[in-house]
Design a protein around this motif. Structure first.
Motif, PDB file in Angstrom:
ATOM      1  N   PRO A 179     -28.690  50.205 -12.828  1.00 59.11           N
ATOM      2  CA  PRO A 179     -29.748  50.437 -13.339  1.00 59.11           C
ATOM      3  C   PRO A 179     -30.625  51.441 -12.819  1.00 59.11           C
ATOM      4  CG  PRO A 179     -29.344  48.048 -12.964  1.00 59.11           C
ATOM      5  CD  PRO A 179     -28.174  48.790 -12.359  1.00 59.11           C
ATOM      6  N   ALA A 180     -30.758  51.764 -11.426  1.00 55.11           N
ATOM      7  CA  ALA A 180     -31.327  52.827 -10.619  1.00 55.11           C
ATOM      8  C   ALA A 180     -30.761  54.191 -11.510  1.00 55.11           C
ATOM      9  CB  ALA A 180     -31.379  52.829  -9.332  1.00 55.11           C
ATOM     10  N   LYS A 181     -29.562  54.317 -11.525  1.00 51.94           N
ATOM     11  CA  LYS A 181     -29.168  55.666 -11.934  1.00 51.94           C
ATOM     12  C   LYS A 181     -29.276  55.875 -13.675  1.00 51.94           C
ATOM     13  CE  LYS A 181     -25.709  56.673  -8.528  1.00 51.94           C
ATOM     14  NZ  LYS A 181     -24.445  56.941  -7.897  1.00 51.94           N
ATOM     15  N   MET A 182     -29.332  54.647 -14.321  1.00 54.06           N
ATOM     16  CA  MET A 182     -29.566  54.875 -15.560  1.00 54.06           C
ATOM     17  C   MET A 182     -31.035  55.162 -15.814  1.00 54.06           C
ATOM     18  SD  MET A 182     -28.037  54.553 -18.569  1.00 54.06           S
ATOM     19  CE  MET A 182     -28.314  54.680 -20.429  1.00 54.06           C
ATOM     20  N   LYS A 183     -31.683  54.515 -15.234  1.00 52.25           N
ATOM     21  CA  LYS A 183     -33.231  54.811 -15.370  1.00 52.25           C
ATOM     22  C   LYS A 183     -33.441  56.424 -14.889  1.00 52.25           C
ATOM     23  CE  LYS A 183     -38.086  53.454 -14.115  1.00 52.25           C
ATOM     24  NZ  LYS A 183     -38.566  54.679 -14.001  1.00 52.25           N
ATOM     25  N   GLN A 184     -32.886  56.896 -13.627  1.00 52.44           N
ATOM     26  CA  GLN A 184     -32.825  58.426 -13.650  1.00 52.44           C
ATOM     27  C   GLN A 184     -32.598  59.178 -14.508  1.00 52.44           C
ATOM     28  OE1 GLN A 184     -30.409  59.405 -10.012  1.00 52.44           O
ATOM     29  NE2 GLN A 184     -31.530  61.444 -10.308  1.00 52.44           N
ATOM     30  N   ILE A 185     -31.510  58.548 -15.325  1.00 47.40           N
ATOM     31  CA  ILE A 185     -30.824  59.588 -16.385  1.00 47.40           C
ATOM     32  C   ILE A 185     -31.999  59.303 -17.694  1.00 47.40           C
ATOM     33  CG2 ILE A 185     -29.372  59.580 -18.443  1.00 47.40           C
ATOM     34  CD1 ILE A 185     -28.395  61.183 -15.891  1.00 47.40           C
ATOM     35  N   THR A 186     -32.461  58.223 -18.039  1.00 46.55           N
ATOM     36  CA  THR A 186     -33.345  58.243 -19.197  1.00 46.55           C
ATOM     37  C   THR A 186     -34.749  58.884 -18.908  1.00 46.55           C
ATOM     38  OG1 THR A 186     -34.161  55.897 -18.300  1.00 46.55           O
ATOM     39  CG2 THR A 186     -32.125  56.123 -20.001  1.00 46.55           C
ATOM     40  N   ASP A 187     -35.283  58.689 -17.652  1.00 46.63           N
ATOM     41  CA  ASP A 187     -36.429  59.508 -17.097  1.00 46.63           C
ATOM     42  C   ASP A 187     -36.154  60.822 -17.650  1.00 46.63           C
ATOM     43  OD1 ASP A 187     -37.561  56.986 -16.608  1.00 46.63           O
ATOM     44  OD2 ASP A 187     -37.637  57.205 -14.505  1.00 46.63           O
ATOM     45  N   TYR A 188     -35.202  61.274 -17.107  1.00 47.01           N
ATOM     46  CA  TYR A 188     -34.873  63.066 -17.122  1.00 47.01           C
ATOM     47  C   TYR A 188     -34.860  63.099 -18.549  1.00 47.01           C
ATOM     48  CZ  TYR A 188     -32.718  67.476 -16.310  1.00 47.01           C
ATOM     49  OH  TYR A 188     -32.321  68.892 -16.296  1.00 47.01           O
ATOM     50  N   ILE A 189     -34.209  62.509 -19.375  1.00 48.87           N
ATOM     51  CA  ILE A 189     -34.183  62.826 -20.909  1.00 48.87           C
ATOM     52  C   ILE A 189     -35.523  62.614 -21.316  1.00 48.87           C
ATOM     53  CG2 ILE A 189     -33.574  61.696 -22.914  1.00 48.87           C
ATOM     54  CD1 ILE A 189     -30.817  60.815 -21.805  1.00 48.87           C
ATOM     55  N   GLU A 190     -36.408  61.538 -21.058  1.00 44.89           N
ATOM     56  CA  GLU A 190     -37.468  61.921 -21.797  1.00 44.89           C
ATOM     57  C   GLU A 190     -38.497  63.126 -21.325  1.00 44.89           C
ATOM     58  OE1 GLU A 190     -38.843  59.661 -23.935  1.00 44.89           O
ATOM     59  OE2 GLU A 190     -37.129  58.618 -23.903  1.00 44.89           O
ATOM     60  N   ASP A 191     -38.267  63.612 -19.902  1.00 46.99           N
ATOM     61  CA  ASP A 191     -39.008  64.770 -19.605  1.00 46.99           C
ATOM     62  C   ASP A 191     -38.505  66.194 -19.920  1.00 46.99           C
ATOM     63  OD1 ASP A 191     -40.524  62.902 -18.061  1.00 46.99           O
ATOM     64  OD2 ASP A 191     -39.503  63.352 -16.129  1.00 46.99           O
ATOM     65  N   ASN A 192     -37.279  66.006 -20.532  1.00 41.79           N
ATOM     66  CA  ASN A 192     -36.636  67.406 -21.030  1.00 41.79           C
ATOM     67  C   ASN A 192     -35.930  67.356 -22.466  1.00 41.79           C
ATOM     68  OD1 ASN A 192     -36.283  68.957 -18.205  1.00 41.79           O
ATOM     69  ND2 ASN A 192     -35.750  66.891 -17.770  1.00 41.79           N
ATOM     70  N   LEU A 193     -36.760  66.649 -23.355  1.00 40.51           N
ATOM     71  CA  LEU A 193     -35.889  66.243 -24.674  1.00 40.51           C
ATOM     72  C   LEU A 193     -35.759  67.645 -25.423  1.00 40.51           C
ATOM     73  CD1 LEU A 193     -37.764  63.178 -26.381  1.00 40.51           C
ATOM     74  CD2 LEU A 193     -35.198  63.658 -25.929  1.00 40.51           C
ATOM     75  N   THR A 194     -36.579  68.465 -25.205  1.00 34.27           N
ATOM     76  CA  THR A 194     -36.547  69.690 -25.856  1.00 34.27           C
ATOM     77  C   THR A 194     -35.440  70.665 -25.403  1.00 34.27           C
ATOM     78  OG1 THR A 194     -38.391  71.060 -24.664  1.00 34.27           O
ATOM     79  CG2 THR A 194     -38.930  69.648 -26.544  1.00 34.27           C
ATOM     80  N   ASP A 195     -34.927  70.450 -24.168  1.00 32.49           N
ATOM     81  CA  ASP A 195     -33.696  71.264 -23.844  1.00 32.49           C
ATOM     82  C   ASP A 195     -33.095  70.750 -22.700  1.00 32.49           C
ATOM     83  OD1 ASP A 195     -32.496  73.513 -23.017  1.00 32.49           O
ATOM     84  OD2 ASP A 195     -33.921  74.304 -21.697  1.00 32.49           O
ATOM     85  N   ILE A 196     -31.911  70.125 -23.232  1.00 37.99           N
ATOM     86  CA  ILE A 196     -31.237  69.343 -22.381  1.00 37.99           C
ATOM     87  C   ILE A 196     -29.558  69.500 -22.893  1.00 37.99           C
ATOM     88  CG2 ILE A 196     -31.203  67.237 -24.131  1.00 37.99           C
ATOM     89  CD1 ILE A 196     -31.590  65.735 -21.408  1.00 37.99           C
ATOM     90  N   SER A 197     -28.701  69.208 -21.710  1.00 36.86           N
ATOM     91  CA  SER A 197     -27.272  69.303 -22.299  1.00 36.86           C
ATOM     92  C   SER A 197     -26.689  68.160 -21.609  1.00 36.86           C
ATOM     93  CB  SER A 197     -26.702  70.673 -21.666  1.00 36.86           C
ATOM     94  OG  SER A 197     -26.634  70.663 -20.373  1.00 36.86           O
TER      95      SER A 197
END
Length: 282
Positions: A179-197
């Protein structure tokens, strides 16, 4: 590398203008052509795009052997493996070239010891190449995230079924992110939606792309690409409902390449266009 330099082809579809790093895709046609011990520094996937059989000769062990490749027939050539072909007739082809460095990043395994594979049919690989064809024809609207997902799927399929690598190993017994790593990933996605790979997300977890995709899907129930696109659509939906930005600006703010890209996916998910959705809130 552009195959026009190799065969003087008439190219009708090409990724050259899209700025794809270490990957080249094209569709074209040739009159008769011949190569002698040609070496391409990228892994090569070829497809007979013609509607009829393609007869040609391939040099093996110092002698030429006749091969007849049917429509949608394929061949694979690993990076650095020389080949000599004689093609006495015109042909239509699809070519995908992926550098060893890009393949290593996506697979976390080398394909250097692979052998050429000729004259085979593969419906799944064909479908993946068709998806890539549509993406290139449209000018790459899916962006880096989509491109990486499709090419990773192509490479994983090739490694698993033709080049003897087996299924990519995640190095983990479980098939989920904690769960902690999944939250890290989803938070990163929310912060970088316009430029992510996908490669960025995998690096965040110190995983290879293929292993990360598997673990993410096992955790979220969807692929990283599907998850990111869902979050982009949700952001666009909220901006349409509670803001007054022009739709073209909303598309860019949510991470879509342009308004038409947003409109196509938005209508598919919500059953109406962004403009229609906005009107329902007026």
């Amino acid at each position: 590398m552009d195959t026009r330099d190799l065969f003087k082809a008439r190219v009708v579809v090409s990724s050259e203008s899209l700025g794809w790093k270490d990957v080249h895709f094209e569709i074209g046609g040739n009159d008769e052509w011949e190569t002698r011990d040609l070496v391409i520094p990228s892994h090569y996937v070829g497809l007979n795009m013609g509607s009829t059989d393609l007869p040609f000769e391939r040099k093996e062990n110092g002698r030429y052997r006749r091969i007849v490749m049917p429509p949608a027939g394929m061949w694979l050539n690993p990076a650095g493996a020389p080949f000599s072909h004689r093609v006495p007739h015109g042909c239509e082809y699809l070519a995908l070239m992926v550098s060893p460095e890009s393949a290593l990043e996506l697979l976390a395994q080398r394909l250097d010891r692979a052998d050429p594979v000729l004259n085979f049919m593969d419906d799944q690989l064909h479908r993946l190449l068709q998806v890539l064809t549509v993406e290139v024809r449209r000018g790459g609207p899916g962006g880096r995230l989509f491109r990486e997902a499709v090419i990773a799927a192509i490479l994983i399929h090739i490694a698993r079924h033709y080049w003897g690598q087996g299924e990519a190993d995640t190095g983990r017994k479980n098939r989920r992110l904690d769960p902690a790593k999944m939250k890290q990933i989803t938070d990163y996605i929310e912060d970088n939606l316009t430029d992510i790979s996908i490669s960025q997300l995998a690096a965040l977890m110190d995983l290879e792309v293929s292993g990360f995709i598997k673990l993410f899907r096992g955790t979220a129930g969807v692929s990283p690409y599907q998850y990111v696109m869902s979050r982009r659509l949700d952001r666009a939906r909220r901006l349409l409902a509670f803001g007054d930005l022009p739709i073209v600006d909303i598309a860019l703010a949510a991470g879509f390449s342009d308004q038409s890209h947003l409109t196509r996916l938005f209508k598919r998910k919500y059953g109406q266009t962004p403009a229609g959705y906005r009107r329902s809130y007026v």
